[in-house]
Design an enzyme around this catalytic site. Structure first.
Site, PDB file in Angstrom:
ATOM      1  N   ASP A 141       9.996  37.507  32.544  1.00 48.20           N
ATOM      2  CA  ASP A 141       9.915  36.415  33.514  1.00 48.20           C
ATOM      3  C   ASP A 141       8.638  36.536  34.341  1.00 48.20           C
ATOM      4  O   ASP A 141       8.666  36.767  35.556  1.00 48.20           O
ATOM      5  CB  ASP A 141      11.155  36.412  34.406  1.00 48.20           C
ATOM      6  CG  ASP A 141      12.415  36.090  33.615  1.00 48.20           C
ATOM      7  OD1 ASP A 141      12.332  35.301  32.662  1.00 48.20           O
ATOM      8  OD2 ASP A 141      13.481  36.635  33.948  1.00 48.20           O
TER       9      ASP A 141
ATOM     10  N   LYS B  80      12.053  38.655  25.478  1.00 48.16           N
ATOM     11  CA  LYS B  80      12.288  37.211  25.496  1.00 48.16           C
ATOM     12  C   LYS B  80      11.139  36.518  26.218  1.00 48.16           C
ATOM     13  O   LYS B  80      10.792  36.876  27.344  1.00 48.16           O
ATOM     14  CB  LYS B  80      13.605  36.878  26.200  1.00 48.16           C
ATOM     15  CG  LYS B  80      13.918  35.384  26.245  1.00 48.16           C
ATOM     16  CD  LYS B  80      15.284  35.115  26.852  1.00 48.16           C
ATOM     17  CE  LYS B  80      15.287  35.162  28.365  1.00 48.16           C
ATOM     18  NZ  LYS B  80      14.579  33.992  28.977  1.00 48.16           N
TER      19      LYS B  80
ATOM     20  N   ASP C  96      12.604  31.602  23.813  1.00 46.00           N
ATOM     21  CA  ASP C  96      13.708  30.915  24.487  1.00 46.00           C
ATOM     22  C   ASP C  96      13.211  29.599  25.086  1.00 46.00           C
ATOM     23  O   ASP C  96      12.929  29.510  26.276  1.00 46.00           O
ATOM     24  CB  ASP C  96      14.265  31.845  25.577  1.00 46.00           C
ATOM     25  CG  ASP C  96      15.376  31.215  26.383  1.00 46.00           C
ATOM     26  OD1 ASP C  96      16.061  30.310  25.862  1.00 46.00           O
ATOM     27  OD2 ASP C  96      15.570  31.637  27.546  1.00 46.00           O
TER      28      ASP C  96
ATOM     29  N   LYS D 221      14.900  26.484  24.297  1.00 45.10           N
ATOM     30  CA  LYS D 221      16.057  25.597  24.463  1.00 45.10           C
ATOM     31  C   LYS D 221      15.729  24.143  24.107  1.00 45.10           C
ATOM     32  O   LYS D 221      15.947  23.220  24.891  1.00 45.10           O
ATOM     33  CB  LYS D 221      16.585  25.663  25.896  1.00 45.10           C
ATOM     34  CG  LYS D 221      16.996  27.044  26.383  1.00 45.10           C
ATOM     35  CD  LYS D 221      17.537  26.971  27.800  1.00 45.10           C
ATOM     36  CE  LYS D 221      17.939  28.336  28.329  1.00 45.10           C
ATOM     37  NZ  LYS D 221      16.765  29.197  28.631  1.00 45.10           N
TER      38      LYS D 221
ATOM     39  N   ASP E 147      16.277  17.353  22.047  1.00 42.02           N
ATOM     40  CA  ASP E 147      15.659  16.029  21.929  1.00 42.02           C
ATOM     41  C   ASP E 147      16.303  15.341  20.726  1.00 42.02           C
ATOM     42  O   ASP E 147      17.280  15.842  20.164  1.00 42.02           O
ATOM     43  CB  ASP E 147      14.140  16.167  21.760  1.00 42.02           C
ATOM     44  CG  ASP E 147      13.371  14.988  22.362  1.00 42.02           C
ATOM     45  OD1 ASP E 147      13.746  13.831  22.057  1.00 42.02           O
ATOM     46  OD2 ASP E 147      12.413  15.218  23.112  1.00 42.02           O
ATOM     47  N   ILE E 148      15.769  14.203  20.315  1.00 43.52           N
ATOM     48  CA  ILE E 148      16.318  13.545  19.133  1.00 43.52           C
ATOM     49  C   ILE E 148      16.073  14.434  17.907  1.00 43.52           C
ATOM     50  O   ILE E 148      15.139  15.240  17.885  1.00 43.52           O
ATOM     51  CB  ILE E 148      15.711  12.140  18.939  1.00 43.52           C
ATOM     52  CG1 ILE E 148      14.198  12.212  18.699  1.00 43.52           C
ATOM     53  CG2 ILE E 148      16.033  11.252  20.137  1.00 43.52           C
ATOM     54  CD1 ILE E 148      13.587  10.878  18.319  1.00 43.52           C
TER      55      ILE E 148
ATOM     56  N   THR F 299      24.453  30.294  32.067  1.00 45.46           N
ATOM     57  CA  THR F 299      25.240  31.220  32.891  1.00 45.46           C
ATOM     58  C   THR F 299      25.180  30.855  34.370  1.00 45.46           C
ATOM     59  O   THR F 299      25.890  31.446  35.182  1.00 45.46           O
ATOM     60  CB  THR F 299      24.767  32.670  32.701  1.00 45.46           C
ATOM     61  OG1 THR F 299      23.345  32.738  32.883  1.00 45.46           O
ATOM     62  CG2 THR F 299      25.116  33.170  31.309  1.00 45.46           C
TER      63      THR F 299
END
Length: 230
Positions: free
Chosen positions: A10, A31, A58, A60, A63-64, A117
């Site tokens: 992060d 990640k 990661d 995520k 979309d179509i 989460t």
């Protein structure tokens, strides 16, 4: 794909990532999320791979179906080990994502996010208008992901046991929301310890700030790794 704790990088720059990874003298599983990928681009992946680390990208995607399929085809050219989509995009989107991914690298594992989460049952009911328990909502998305040919899901450890019982041991259950007993929960709502996650059926755990914000990241990582692997 390594069964190590997945460290969430992060950070917002390549320099910060390098400074963090320079502290480790062993292969890791890391990640790369949206914050880092959008700041640094694909070139970071090559430099991390040169260090011998596995990578979970990661992003995520949601979309179509055609858009996600084409995007995943592009991501399949990167040297990654694991990538994800949002299960809420539906079965056709997940199938197109899988097809796109397999164009260049069929060895990359594809998983679907079920519920974040940070989501509470109140949010599920009032904001998403899903009138079931979180466990039932997660299992529904997990079932759709498995039927679409995906390798697993992202869920809280609290739902991992139900998914394991219903969909089997081999279906990946990648679980964020992992905190050592003495750590802050931060913005995570549904959390457990590494030991409990293993007992509940998680196949992989994701840990960020308890390692990256630690005064001694290497020591914190090894403590979590020992708790996870036993």
């Amino acid at each position: 794909m390594k069964n190590l704790p997945i460290i969430a990088l992060d950070f917002d720059s390549t320099e910060a990532v390098d400074q963090f990874l320079d502290q480790f003298n062993e292969p890791l599983f890391v990640k790369i999320g949206m914050e880092l990928f959008y700041q640094t681009g694909p070139q970071l992946i090559a430099s991390i791979k040169d260090r011998g680390h596995d990578i979970f990208l990661d992003l995520k995607l949601h979309d179509i179906p055609n858009t996600v399929g084409k995007a995943m085809e592009g991501l399949s050219k990167l040297n990654i080990d694991l990538v994800n989509v949002h299960a809420a995009g539906g079965t056709e989107m997940m199938k197109q994502a899988l097809n796109g991914l397999q164009k260049h690298n069929p060895d990359i594992k594809l998983i679907a996010v079920t519920q974040l989460t940070s989501t509470t049952e109140t949010m599920l009911h009032k904001e998403q208008n899903i009138q079931t328990s979180i466990e039932e909502a997660v299992l529904n998305y997990a079932t759709l992901a498995q039927s679409s040919g995906l390798d697993g899901i992202v869920c809280s450890p609290l739902e991992a046991k139900l998914v394991k019982n219903e969909l089997g041991n081999d279906f990946l259950k990648v679980t964020p929301g992992i905190r050592p007993k003495d750590a802050s929960s931060d913005d995570q709502k549904r959390i457990t310890t590494p030991e409990d996650a293993k007992e509940l059926g998680s196949t992989h755990i994701v840990v960020g700030r308890p390692i990256t914000k630690s005064e001694n990241p290497v020591a914190s990582y090894h403590k979590i790794k020992e708790s996870w692997l036993g």
